[in-house]
Design a protein around this motif. Structure first.
Motif, PDB file in Angstrom:
ATOM      1  N   LEU A  34       3.805  -6.966   1.452  1.00  0.00           N
ATOM      2  CA  LEU A  34       2.616  -6.152   1.699  1.00  0.00           C
ATOM      3  C   LEU A  34       2.247  -6.155   3.177  1.00  0.00           C
ATOM      4  O   LEU A  34       1.937  -5.104   3.752  1.00  0.00           O
ATOM      5  CB  LEU A  34       1.439  -6.662   0.858  1.00  0.00           C
ATOM      6  N   TYR A  35       2.293  -7.305   3.810  1.00  0.00           N
ATOM      7  CA  TYR A  35       1.963  -7.431   5.230  1.00  0.00           C
ATOM      8  C   TYR A  35       2.866  -6.534   6.082  1.00  0.00           C
ATOM      9  O   TYR A  35       2.396  -5.801   6.955  1.00  0.00           O
ATOM     10  CB  TYR A  35       2.098  -8.899   5.639  1.00  0.00           C
ATOM     11  N   LYS A  36       4.159  -6.561   5.787  1.00  0.00           N
ATOM     12  CA  LYS A  36       5.102  -5.734   6.545  1.00  0.00           C
ATOM     13  C   LYS A  36       4.885  -4.252   6.281  1.00  0.00           C
ATOM     14  O   LYS A  36       4.896  -3.433   7.206  1.00  0.00           O
ATOM     15  CB  LYS A  36       6.538  -6.128   6.206  1.00  0.00           C
ATOM     16  N   LYS A  37       4.671  -3.882   5.032  1.00  0.00           N
ATOM     17  CA  LYS A  37       4.462  -2.473   4.695  1.00  0.00           C
ATOM     18  C   LYS A  37       3.169  -1.946   5.294  1.00  0.00           C
ATOM     19  O   LYS A  37       3.123  -0.831   5.809  1.00  0.00           O
ATOM     20  CB  LYS A  37       4.468  -2.282   3.176  1.00  0.00           C
ATOM     21  N   MET A  38       2.098  -2.738   5.212  1.00  0.00           N
ATOM     22  CA  MET A  38       0.825  -2.316   5.817  1.00  0.00           C
ATOM     23  C   MET A  38       0.968  -2.166   7.327  1.00  0.00           C
ATOM     24  O   MET A  38       0.490  -1.201   7.912  1.00  0.00           O
ATOM     25  CB  MET A  38      -0.288  -3.326   5.520  1.00  0.00           C
ATOM     26  N   GLY A  39       1.601  -3.155   7.956  1.00  0.00           N
ATOM     27  CA  GLY A  39       1.772  -3.115   9.404  1.00  0.00           C
ATOM     28  C   GLY A  39       2.559  -1.897   9.846  1.00  0.00           C
ATOM     29  O   GLY A  39       2.186  -1.217  10.802  1.00  0.00           O
ATOM     30  N   LYS A  40       3.635  -1.608   9.131  1.00  0.00           N
ATOM     31  CA  LYS A  40       4.449  -0.439   9.474  1.00  0.00           C
ATOM     32  C   LYS A  40       3.651   0.846   9.274  1.00  0.00           C
ATOM     33  O   LYS A  40       3.658   1.724  10.143  1.00  0.00           O
ATOM     34  CB  LYS A  40       5.705  -0.401   8.608  1.00  0.00           C
ATOM     35  N   ALA A  41       2.939   0.963   8.141  1.00  0.00           N
ATOM     36  CA  ALA A  41       2.157   2.171   7.874  1.00  0.00           C
ATOM     37  C   ALA A  41       1.053   2.361   8.921  1.00  0.00           C
ATOM     38  O   ALA A  41       0.826   3.480   9.390  1.00  0.00           O
ATOM     39  CB  ALA A  41       1.556   2.124   6.469  1.00  0.00           C
ATOM     40  N   MET A  42       0.391   1.277   9.306  1.00  0.00           N
ATOM     41  CA  MET A  42      -0.671   1.398  10.314  1.00  0.00           C
ATOM     42  C   MET A  42      -0.093   1.804  11.665  1.00  0.00           C
ATOM     43  O   MET A  42      -0.700   2.594  12.387  1.00  0.00           O
ATOM     44  CB  MET A  42      -1.477   0.105  10.412  1.00  0.00           C
ATOM     45  N   SER A  43       1.074   1.306  11.994  1.00  0.00           N
ATOM     46  CA  SER A  43       1.723   1.684  13.245  1.00  0.00           C
ATOM     47  C   SER A  43       2.083   3.172  13.235  1.00  0.00           C
ATOM     48  O   SER A  43       1.834   3.888  14.211  1.00  0.00           O
ATOM     49  CB  SER A  43       2.983   0.839  13.457  1.00  0.00           C
ATOM     50  N   GLN A  72      -4.155  10.125   1.711  1.00  0.00           N
ATOM     51  CA  GLN A  72      -3.301   9.119   1.102  1.00  0.00           C
ATOM     52  C   GLN A  72      -1.969   9.116   1.841  1.00  0.00           C
ATOM     53  O   GLN A  72      -1.417  10.174   2.116  1.00  0.00           O
ATOM     54  CB  GLN A  72      -3.057   9.477  -0.361  1.00  0.00           C
ATOM     55  N   SER A  73      -1.491   7.921   2.163  1.00  0.00           N
ATOM     56  CA  SER A  73      -0.166   7.772   2.773  1.00  0.00           C
ATOM     57  C   SER A  73       0.626   6.756   1.964  1.00  0.00           C
ATOM     58  O   SER A  73       0.067   5.826   1.396  1.00  0.00           O
ATOM     59  CB  SER A  73      -0.287   7.294   4.216  1.00  0.00           C
ATOM     60  N   GLY A  83       2.805   1.523  -3.757  1.00  0.00           N
ATOM     61  CA  GLY A  83       1.594   1.313  -2.977  1.00  0.00           C
ATOM     62  C   GLY A  83       1.186   2.530  -2.167  1.00  0.00           C
ATOM     63  O   GLY A  83       2.028   3.222  -1.598  1.00  0.00           O
ATOM     64  N   ARG A  84      -0.116   2.763  -2.134  1.00  0.00           N
ATOM     65  CA  ARG A  84      -0.684   3.863  -1.368  1.00  0.00           C
ATOM     66  C   ARG A  84      -1.817   3.333  -0.496  1.00  0.00           C
ATOM     67  O   ARG A  84      -2.586   2.468  -0.895  1.00  0.00           O
ATOM     68  CB  ARG A  84      -1.248   4.953  -2.289  1.00  0.00           C
ATOM     69  N   MET A  85      -1.902   3.872   0.717  1.00  0.00           N
ATOM     70  CA  MET A  85      -2.962   3.533   1.653  1.00  0.00           C
ATOM     71  C   MET A  85      -3.883   4.748   1.748  1.00  0.00           C
ATOM     72  O   MET A  85      -3.416   5.864   1.940  1.00  0.00           O
ATOM     73  CB  MET A  85      -2.363   3.202   3.021  1.00  0.00           C
ATOM     74  N   TYR A  86      -5.177   4.518   1.595  1.00  0.00           N
ATOM     75  CA  TYR A  86      -6.165   5.587   1.666  1.00  0.00           C
ATOM     76  C   TYR A  86      -6.943   5.435   2.966  1.00  0.00           C
ATOM     77  O   TYR A  86      -7.324   4.324   3.349  1.00  0.00           O
ATOM     78  CB  TYR A  86      -7.090   5.521   0.449  1.00  0.00           C
TER      79      TYR A  86
END
Length: 126
Positions: A34-43, A72-73, A83-86
């Protein structure tokens, strides 16, 4: 280029916990993913919210509920409960605020989005 903000309190707390555990080398297997996926998506969001890998698109049901356009990304794709980021633009110019992180609702209708928890932007009331 956009600055990334984290919604309060949920997103801010989640990222603080993951970052702290990462620095101490104490992330569990799922937390590390999750940490890696969130970090990549935020970047990617910071550099280009329309990056093809994010598949960013507006979610009408959440936009109505939240009172502004909610996007949604993808954190991942082609797996059950991906997983989806809103997120939303703002509150300031050139800012994006992450307001939610959830598995994609299995219910494809707008009612599936009713269960998604969204954080506040942390914007000060006028």
């Amino acid at each position: 280029m956009f600055s990334i903000r984290l919604g309060v309190p949920e997103m801010e707390a989640l990222w603080a916990e993951l970052s702290s555990k990462a620095k101490m080398g104490m992330l569990g297997k799922n937390e590390e993913k999750l940490y890696k996926k969130m970090g990549k998506a935020m970047s990617l969001l910071s550099n280009n919210p329309k990056h093809p890998g994010l598949h960013s698109h507006g979610i009408e049901a959440l936009s109505r509920r939240y009172g502004q356009k909610v996007w949604q990304s993808y954190l991942e794709n082609k797996k059950s409960g991906a997983g989806r980021m809103y997120w939303v633009y703002g509150p300031e110019q050139n800012e994006i605020t992450i307001i939610g992180l959830e598995p994609h609702p299995e219910d494809k209708k707008s009612s599936g989005y009713e269960k998604i928890r969204l954080s506040a932007t942390g914007q000060k009331e006028a």
